[in-house]
Design a protein around this motif. Structure first.
Motif, PDB file in Angstrom:
ATOM      1  N   ARG A  97       1.010   0.924  -5.886  1.00  0.00           N
ATOM      2  CA  ARG A  97      -0.445   1.051  -5.794  1.00  0.00           C
ATOM      3  C   ARG A  97      -1.054  -0.213  -5.189  1.00  0.00           C
ATOM      4  O   ARG A  97      -2.267  -0.328  -5.082  1.00  0.00           O
ATOM      5  CB  ARG A  97      -1.049   1.380  -7.151  1.00  0.00           C
ATOM      6  CG  ARG A  97      -0.953   0.300  -8.196  1.00  0.00           C
ATOM      7  CD  ARG A  97      -1.407   0.861  -9.541  1.00  0.00           C
ATOM      8  NE  ARG A  97      -1.429  -0.143 -10.583  1.00  0.00           N
ATOM      9  CZ  ARG A  97      -1.299   0.150 -11.874  1.00  0.00           C
ATOM     10  NH1 ARG A  97      -1.120   1.393 -12.252  1.00  0.00           N
ATOM     11  NH2 ARG A  97      -1.367  -0.795 -12.786  1.00  0.00           N
ATOM     12  N   VAL A 101       1.178  -2.528   0.216  1.00  0.00           N
ATOM     13  CA  VAL A 101       2.318  -1.607   0.205  1.00  0.00           C
ATOM     14  C   VAL A 101       1.863  -0.211   0.623  1.00  0.00           C
ATOM     15  O   VAL A 101       2.514   0.459   1.445  1.00  0.00           O
ATOM     16  CB  VAL A 101       2.969  -1.583  -1.193  1.00  0.00           C
ATOM     17  CG1 VAL A 101       4.087  -0.549  -1.251  1.00  0.00           C
ATOM     18  CG2 VAL A 101       3.499  -2.969  -1.557  1.00  0.00           C
ATOM     19  N   SER A 104       1.370   0.052   4.236  1.00  0.00           N
ATOM     20  CA  SER A 104       2.638   0.038   4.984  1.00  0.00           C
ATOM     21  C   SER A 104       3.283   1.425   5.020  1.00  0.00           C
ATOM     22  O   SER A 104       4.127   1.704   5.878  1.00  0.00           O
ATOM     23  CB  SER A 104       3.609  -0.962   4.350  1.00  0.00           C
ATOM     24  OG  SER A 104       4.264  -0.395   3.227  1.00  0.00           O
ATOM     25  N   LEU A 105       2.867   2.279   4.107  1.00  0.00           N
ATOM     26  CA  LEU A 105       3.406   3.652   4.060  1.00  0.00           C
ATOM     27  C   LEU A 105       2.567   4.616   4.902  1.00  0.00           C
ATOM     28  O   LEU A 105       2.834   5.827   4.921  1.00  0.00           O
ATOM     29  CB  LEU A 105       3.445   4.142   2.604  1.00  0.00           C
ATOM     30  CG  LEU A 105       4.331   3.324   1.658  1.00  0.00           C
ATOM     31  CD1 LEU A 105       4.072   3.727   0.202  1.00  0.00           C
ATOM     32  CD2 LEU A 105       5.800   3.499   2.009  1.00  0.00           C
ATOM     33  N   LEU A 107      -0.623   5.169   4.363  1.00  0.00           N
ATOM     34  CA  LEU A 107      -1.578   5.838   3.477  1.00  0.00           C
ATOM     35  C   LEU A 107      -2.814   4.968   3.302  1.00  0.00           C
ATOM     36  O   LEU A 107      -2.768   3.759   3.493  1.00  0.00           O
ATOM     37  CB  LEU A 107      -0.939   6.101   2.108  1.00  0.00           C
ATOM     38  CG  LEU A 107       0.389   6.854   2.112  1.00  0.00           C
ATOM     39  CD1 LEU A 107       0.971   6.917   0.710  1.00  0.00           C
ATOM     40  CD2 LEU A 107       0.210   8.257   2.685  1.00  0.00           C
TER      41      LEU A 107
END
Lengths: 142, 532
Positions: A97, A101, A104-105, A107
Motif C-alpha cells: 500500500r 510501490v 511501480s505496479l 496502479l
C-alpha cells in the motif's frame, strides 16, 4: 510496543522478505516509511510476531551474518505453522500500500472509494448457446 | 421494567429484518433486540488506504480474530472450517459477498429424489412468491432466462461480464457447460435509495458506496418507518418461559452491561445457525432442562457449513482483479445428482474475479507461490491481476455429530457461555469437492490459466451456518414445524438458517430471507389461532 532488539530483528526480516530492487525501482520493506507503517499496524498480530521473532535464532536475528540469517529463516519456514505466514502478512500488507510501490505496479495509489472504477460490459451474445439449452432443474414431487 | 411488546425479534440480520418488515403491517408492537450497533458507510474499509489489511483486523470474517465490542467468541478448534459472521444492525448481510442464488426445487426433496437426509416440509413453489418479494426488497441484479432455474425476473440488470467474465464465458462455451451471470444484491442501477455500483471491489466487508444490499439499508428503514422499534447494543442472555411453558420474554444486557427483562407475547429468533442454538441451550430451565425447545435433542445438531474449495489459476494478461465486484458468473452444470458420479447431490461453481495487491501477496505467499528475496518482485508481477478463481459451493448434508454445544469454559464479554462447534467434512462431500476441483481445473485450463492451485478448506469461509434447529413435521425429529414455530413452545418461532433441513449447494441468504417472509406471512394469516 516491541523492544528495540525485536524492532531490529523485524526490520531485518522485512528486508529479507521484500528487498529493495533497482530493476523494478522499488524500496524494500525495510524502508523507513514502510517499516514505520509495519510497526504501527501490528495490531492483533503483535503477540504472534513477537513469538515468531523469538523463534528466529532465539531473538538475536539481526546480529547474525547473512548465511546464518538465511538458515534461521529457512528453519522457521520449514517448521510451518502460522509464524512465517504471520510475518509475511504483516510485511506485505504495508508494503503493497506504499505509494511508490503501488505506482511501480502501474496502479493509482489510494482507496477505491469514492472514485471507483469502470468495468466493461462485455459481449452478452456469448450467452446465446446457454439461452437455448433445455431446462436443467429437476421437478420435485409436492 | 420494559413494557410488554407483542413480538420480540432477536437479531436484526437477514431473517430478523425481513420478518420485522413483514409483520409491521399488522400494527402490532414489534421490538427487535440487536447485540451489534448501526454501521456507517464511512466505517467500511474501502474508504481508506488500509482497505485490504482491514480484512484481517476489524473486518476479519472470524469473530475470534475481529474481537469487536459486539462480537461473541466461538470455539471452532474442532472443525476444519472456521466460523464467519458479523454482529451489527444488518448482521451477516454487512459481511457477505451479496451472492444471491435461490435454492433449487430439488433441494427441498432430497429424500424423495436421492434417498438421502430428509425432505423439507415445504417446497420451492410455496416459497416462490416470497423469493420474488425478497428480490424486490433487497434489490437483486441478474438476468432472466437461466435454464437452471424455474422462471424469475430480477429487478435490475446483471453485473457486467468484464474481462474476467468474458474469459470464463468463452471457456465454458468451449466445454459446452452451463454458465449464467450470478444474481447478486449489488445494485447496478439506482434502487430504493441506493446508489449503483462503481466497482470498488471488496464488497464483502461492507460497501462504502451503499450499492450492496444489507438489511440496515433495505428492510430496516421501511420497517422502522412502519413503527417497528430496533434497539441496538442489546445482547440477549436467555429466553424466559412462564408456568404454562410459553416464552415470556428475554433477559438481555445493554451496552453498559446492565441486565434487563423484556416481556413479550411472541418471541422470534433470528440469531443464525450458531447464535440460535446457543441461546436455546443457554435458556435451559427446570421445565426445559436440556435447553429450550429441545425435547427432540436436536437443538445444535446437524450443523452444515458448506465446504467451499477454491481453485486458482493465472492468465497471461491483467484481468479484472479487485477492480469490480468479486462476483461474476455461476454454473449449475454439476448441481443435480448424477448416478454416474461417486457422490449424491451436487455443487455450484462460482466464478470470481480475483483479488487485490495486498491479498495477492498474502495468499500467494501462504500458498508457497510467492517467494521472499529478490525473486519476489518478478514473480509478484507475474501474478498481480492475472488470477482467475473458482469457488465450489458443495452441498453439505446433515449429520448429527456435526453440532453446536455450549463451551464449558469460554464466555463472551457479558459472561454468557459461548458456543463450541464440532464438525467434520463427510466422505460424500469430500468426493464432491474432488469432483468440483477437477472440473474447475478443466475450466481454468480452457480459459488459458496455468499455475493452478486448489485450496480445499478455506479458513473462515464461507460462513454459512445452517441446520441446528431443523424444520419438520415430526416433533421427535425436528425443532420447529413447517411454519417456523417450535414444537415445544407455541409462541416461539425461529426464522434464521438454523431451521434448514438440508443446505443445497448455494449461498443461503436469499432462501433464508424467503423463509423468514413465508413464516411471518403464515403468522399474519393465523393471528387468531397462532398458539393452537
Amino acid at each position: 510496543m516491541l523492544l528495540p532488539a525485536e524492532i531490529r530483528d523485524l526490520r531485518c526480516v522485512a528486508g529479507m522478505m521484500v528487498p529493495a530492487s533497482a530493476e523494478y525501482g522499488v524500496p524494500g520493506a525495510d524502508d523507513p516509511a514502510i517499516f514505520a507503517d509495519i510497526l504501527a499496524s501490528l495490531d492483533r498480530d503483535f503477540d504472534a510476531v513477537r513469538a515468531a521473532l523469538a523463534a528466529l535464532a532465539g531473538g538475536s536475528f539481526a546480529d547474525l551474518d547473512d548465511v546464518r540469517r538465511e538458515a534461521a529463516m529457512q528453519a522457521l519456514e520449514e517448521q510451518g505453522g502460522t509464524a512465517p505466514v504471520t510475518l509475511m502478512r504483516v510485511v506485505v500488507q504495508c508494503y503493497y500500500r506504499d505509494e511508490r510501490v503501488v505506482r511501480s505496479l502501474g496502479l493509482e495509489p489510494g482507496p477505491p472509494f469514492p472514485k471507483g472504477r469502470t468495468l466493461e460490459q462485455g459481449d452478452w451474445s456469448l450467452l446465446d448457446p446457454v439461452r437455448v439449452r433445455p431446462k436443467m432443474w429437476r421437478d420435485a414431487p409436492p | 421494567m420494559n413494557e410488554m411488546v407483542d413480538v420480540l425479534i432477536i437479531g436484526s440480520g437477514a431473517s430478523g429484518a425481513a420478518a420485522a418488515w413483514s409483520l409491521a403491517d399488522t400494527k402490532m408492537r414489534i421490538l427487535c433486540l440487536e447485540q451489534g450497533d448501526w454501521m456507517k458507510q464511512s466505517d467500511f474499509p474501502s474508504n481508506g488506504r488500509d482497505w485490504e489489511a482491514r480484512r484481517y483486523t476489524d473486518f476479519d470474517l472470524s469473530p475470534n480474530r475481529r474481537k469487536g465490542p459486539w462480537d461473541y467468541p466461538v470455539n471452532d478448534d474442532n472443525s476444519p472450517m472456521k466460523v464467519a459472521n458479523f454482529n451489527a444492525v444488518g448482521g451477516g448481510t454487512i459481511m457477505y459477498t451479496a451472492h444471491f442464488p435461490r435454492m433449487h426445487p430439488s433441494d427441498f426433496r432430497v429424500r424423495s429424489l436421492d434417498g438421502v437426509a430428509d425432505d423439507w416440509p415445504i417446497d420451492y413453489t410455496t416459497l416462490e412468491p416470497f423469493f420474488a418479494e425478497n428480490d424486490r426488497m433487497m434489490g437483486v441484479s441478474g438476468l432472466a432466462g437461466d435454464p437452471a432455474y424455474p422462471p424469475r425476473q430480477p429487478p435490475m440488470p446483471p453485473l457486467p461480464l468484464g474481462k474476467t467474465g468474458t474469459r470464463y464465458a468463452k471457456a465454458m462455451n468451449k466445454l459446452g457447460w452451463h454458465w449464467w451471470p450470478s444474481e447478486s444484491t449489488i445494485a447496478t442501477t439506482e434502487y430504493d435509495g441506493r446508489a449503483p455500483c462503481i466497482n470498488l471491489g471488496h464488497c464483502t466487508p461492507g460497501c462504502a458506496q451503499g450499492a450492496k444490499a444489507s438489511t440496515d439499508i433495505t428492510y430496516w428503514p421501511h420497517a422502522i418507518r412502519a413503527g417497528v422499534e430496533l434497539r441496538p447494543r442489546c445482547r440477549v442472555r436467555e429466553i424466559t418461559t412462564n408456568e404454562h411453558g410459553m416464552a415470556s420474554g428475554a433477559i438481555y444486557y445493554d451496552a453498559d452491561g446492565i441486565e434487563h427483562f423484556q416481556p413479550a407475547e411472541v418471541v422470534i429468533m433470528a440469531c443464525n445457525g450458531i447464535g440460535t442454538p446457543r441461546l436455546l441451550l443457554n435458556s435451559a430451565s427446570s421445565r426445559f432442562p436440556n435447553g429450550l425447545a429441545n425435547s427432540s435433542g436436536l437443538v445444535g445438531k446437524n450443523l452444515m457449513l458448506h465446504p467451499w474449495p477454491q481453485v486458482f489459476g493465472y492468465v497471461d494478461e491483467r484481468v479484472d482483479g479487485d477492480r469490480a465486484p468479486m462476483l461474476s458468473l455461476w454454473s449449475k452444470e454439476f448441481y443435480e445428482t448424477d448416478p454416474a458420479r461417486d457422490f449424491v447431490r451436487g455443487y455450484t461453481l462460482q466464478f470470481t474475479r480475483g483479488t487485490g495487491p495486498v491479498n495477492e501477496a498474502i495468499t500467494s505467499a501462504a500458498a508457497g507461490r510467492l517467494p521472499r528475496g529478490q525473486d519476489h518482485h518478478r514473480i509478484y508481477r507475474e501474478l498481480l491481476y492475472k488470477r482467475l478463481q473458482i469457488g465450489i459451493a458443495c452441498e453439505d448434508l446433515p449429520e448429527e455429530h456435526n453440532r453446536v454445544t455450549l463451551d464449558p469454559v469460554l464466555k463472551d464479554s457479558n459472561g454468557i457461555p459461548a458456543a463450541k462447534i464440532d464438525y467434520q467434512i463427510s466422505e460424500n462431500c469430500r468426493r464432491m469437492m474432488e469432483h468440483g476441483i477437477a472440473r474447475a481445473e478443466e475450466i481454468l485450463t480452457a480459459a488459458g490459466a496455468t499455475n493452478l492451485y486448489a485450496s480445499r478448506t478455506v479458513l473462515n469461509s464461507p460462513g454459512h451456518l445452517l441446520g441446528t434447529a431443523r424444520m419438520g413435521n415430526d416433533p421427535e425429529r425436528s425443532v420447529v414445524n413447517a411454519r417456523g414455530r417450535c414444537h415445544d413452545v407455541k409462541n416461539l418461532f425461529i426464522v434464521d438458517g438454523s431451521i434448514w433441513v438440508t443446505s443445497g449447494g448455494v449461498n443461503p441468504t436469499s432462501t433464508i430471507q424467503a423463509l423468514a417472509l413465508y413464516i411471518a406471512d403464515s403468522m399474519k394469516q393465523r393471528l387468531a389461532t397462532l398458539f393452537d
